[in-house]
Design a protein around this motif. Sequence first.
Motif, PDB file in Angstrom:
ATOM      1  N   PRO A 107       0.798  -1.231   0.000  1.00  0.00           N
ATOM      2  CA  PRO A 107       0.000   0.000   0.000  1.00  0.00           C
ATOM      3  C   PRO A 107       0.827   1.274   0.000  1.00  0.00           C
ATOM      4  O   PRO A 107       0.289   2.360  -0.194  1.00  0.00           O
ATOM      5  CB  PRO A 107      -0.820  -0.109   1.279  1.00  0.00           C
ATOM      6  CG  PRO A 107       0.021  -0.952   2.176  1.00  0.00           C
ATOM      7  CD  PRO A 107       0.734  -1.927   1.293  1.00  0.00           C
ATOM      8  N   GLY A 108       2.144   1.167   0.232  1.00  0.00           N
ATOM      9  CA  GLY A 108       3.007   2.343   0.166  1.00  0.00           C
ATOM     10  C   GLY A 108       3.243   3.015   1.498  1.00  0.00           C
ATOM     11  O   GLY A 108       2.455   2.886   2.443  1.00  0.00           O
TER      12      GLY A 108
ATOM     13  N   ASN B  38      -5.034   3.683  -7.609  1.00  0.00           N
ATOM     14  CA  ASN B  38      -5.955   4.633  -7.010  1.00  0.00           C
ATOM     15  C   ASN B  38      -5.140   5.610  -6.160  1.00  0.00           C
ATOM     16  O   ASN B  38      -4.063   5.266  -5.669  1.00  0.00           O
ATOM     17  CB  ASN B  38      -6.997   3.906  -6.173  1.00  0.00           C
ATOM     18  CG  ASN B  38      -8.022   3.211  -7.036  1.00  0.00           C
ATOM     19  OD1 ASN B  38      -7.733   2.218  -7.676  1.00  0.00           O
ATOM     20  ND2 ASN B  38      -9.217   3.763  -7.094  1.00  0.00           N
ATOM     21  N   SER B  39      -5.661   6.793  -5.991  1.00  0.00           N
ATOM     22  CA  SER B  39      -4.924   7.866  -5.340  1.00  0.00           C
ATOM     23  C   SER B  39      -4.368   7.438  -3.978  1.00  0.00           C
ATOM     24  O   SER B  39      -5.109   6.967  -3.124  1.00  0.00           O
ATOM     25  CB  SER B  39      -5.846   9.076  -5.169  1.00  0.00           C
ATOM     26  OG  SER B  39      -5.150  10.139  -4.577  1.00  0.00           O
ATOM     27  N   GLY B  40      -3.051   7.574  -3.821  1.00  0.00           N
ATOM     28  CA  GLY B  40      -2.424   7.282  -2.541  1.00  0.00           C
ATOM     29  C   GLY B  40      -2.320   5.814  -2.191  1.00  0.00           C
ATOM     30  O   GLY B  40      -2.058   5.467  -1.028  1.00  0.00           O
ATOM     31  N   ARG B  41      -2.527   4.941  -3.163  1.00  0.00           N
ATOM     32  CA  ARG B  41      -2.490   3.504  -2.912  1.00  0.00           C
ATOM     33  C   ARG B  41      -1.402   2.829  -3.727  1.00  0.00           C
ATOM     34  O   ARG B  41      -0.725   3.442  -4.551  1.00  0.00           O
ATOM     35  CB  ARG B  41      -3.858   2.885  -3.274  1.00  0.00           C
ATOM     36  CG  ARG B  41      -5.050   3.580  -2.688  1.00  0.00           C
ATOM     37  CD  ARG B  41      -5.142   3.387  -1.198  1.00  0.00           C
ATOM     38  NE  ARG B  41      -5.450   2.017  -0.839  1.00  0.00           N
ATOM     39  CZ  ARG B  41      -6.682   1.534  -0.737  1.00  0.00           C
ATOM     40  NH1 ARG B  41      -7.721   2.296  -0.984  1.00  0.00           N
ATOM     41  NH2 ARG B  41      -6.873   0.280  -0.388  1.00  0.00           N
ATOM     42  N   GLY B  42      -1.247   1.519  -3.503  1.00  0.00           N
ATOM     43  CA  GLY B  42      -0.315   0.736  -4.305  1.00  0.00           C
ATOM     44  C   GLY B  42      -0.886   0.436  -5.686  1.00  0.00           C
ATOM     45  O   GLY B  42      -2.041   0.733  -5.964  1.00  0.00           O
ATOM     46  N   THR B  84     -11.936   5.717 -12.200  1.00  0.00           N
ATOM     47  CA  THR B  84     -11.088   6.883 -11.949  1.00  0.00           C
ATOM     48  C   THR B  84      -9.838   6.450 -11.192  1.00  0.00           C
ATOM     49  O   THR B  84      -9.918   5.917 -10.090  1.00  0.00           O
ATOM     50  CB  THR B  84     -11.851   7.941 -11.139  1.00  0.00           C
ATOM     51  OG1 THR B  84     -12.925   8.442 -11.946  1.00  0.00           O
ATOM     52  CG2 THR B  84     -10.939   9.092 -10.731  1.00  0.00           C
ATOM     53  N   ALA B  85      -8.673   6.670 -11.795  1.00  0.00           N
ATOM     54  CA  ALA B  85      -7.398   6.223 -11.244  1.00  0.00           C
ATOM     55  C   ALA B  85      -6.291   6.655 -12.203  1.00  0.00           C
ATOM     56  O   ALA B  85      -6.562   7.217 -13.262  1.00  0.00           O
ATOM     57  CB  ALA B  85      -7.383   4.703 -11.091  1.00  0.00           C
TER      58      ALA B  85
END
Lengths: 114, 111
Positions: A107-108, B38-42, B84-85
């Motif tokens: 997930p970062g 997706n925003s802020g994800r892996g 959306t990604a």
Amino acid sequence: DGGITQSPKYLFRKEGQNVTLSCEQNLNHDAMYWYRQDPGQGLRLIYYSQIVNDFQKGDIAEGYSVSREKKESFPLTVTSAQKNPTAFYLCASNPDGRDRETQYFGPGTRLLVL
Amino acid sequence: SQQGEEDPQALSIQEGENATMNCSYKTSINNLQWYRQNSGRGLVHLILIRSNEREKHSGRLRVTLDTSKKSSSLLITASRAADTASYFCATDLNQGGKLIFGQGTELSVKP
């Protein structure tokens, strides 16, 4: 529940400080990778490891170090030599066999400089 | 230098429309892959196309590969707001599992 975990989700670094980002996987994958992602950019490879006790530099290894003492774990240390460490760090792994081309991502961790 | 370059950098469409993203690369490849973030994800793997394949489908995704032009396209049909990604292409140069990622296309699907 199998997967790749990264911790912490957010990490703050002070000037001159080394910080370590954790990456653990329980997928029994041999290969693991660390990437850096800057805003609006693609991923750049920092280090990768295809087997325990062995790792290779990627495209932007300067200022970073890694270890691979266990198959499940591939921690990344951002050293004080990395002058612009603010970024999103992603860990990934590869299985063996037919699916070895596909990478599975954690997930970062977002690293911010105080 | 970047192996994969994508265009457009950003794409905004209405729900139900198709979205097409393109990726160009510079050297011979073993395979080309598309990932979604997706925003802020892996990143999540979507589809892989090998160098000897020309087209591949997976659900609403269609990927083409033209090795003579060193380019690939990803088509998402009947898009949804949930699509959306950011979408990234990644090339496998057969160097022990290493991938080289493009800079991505940011897709916005408006309901």
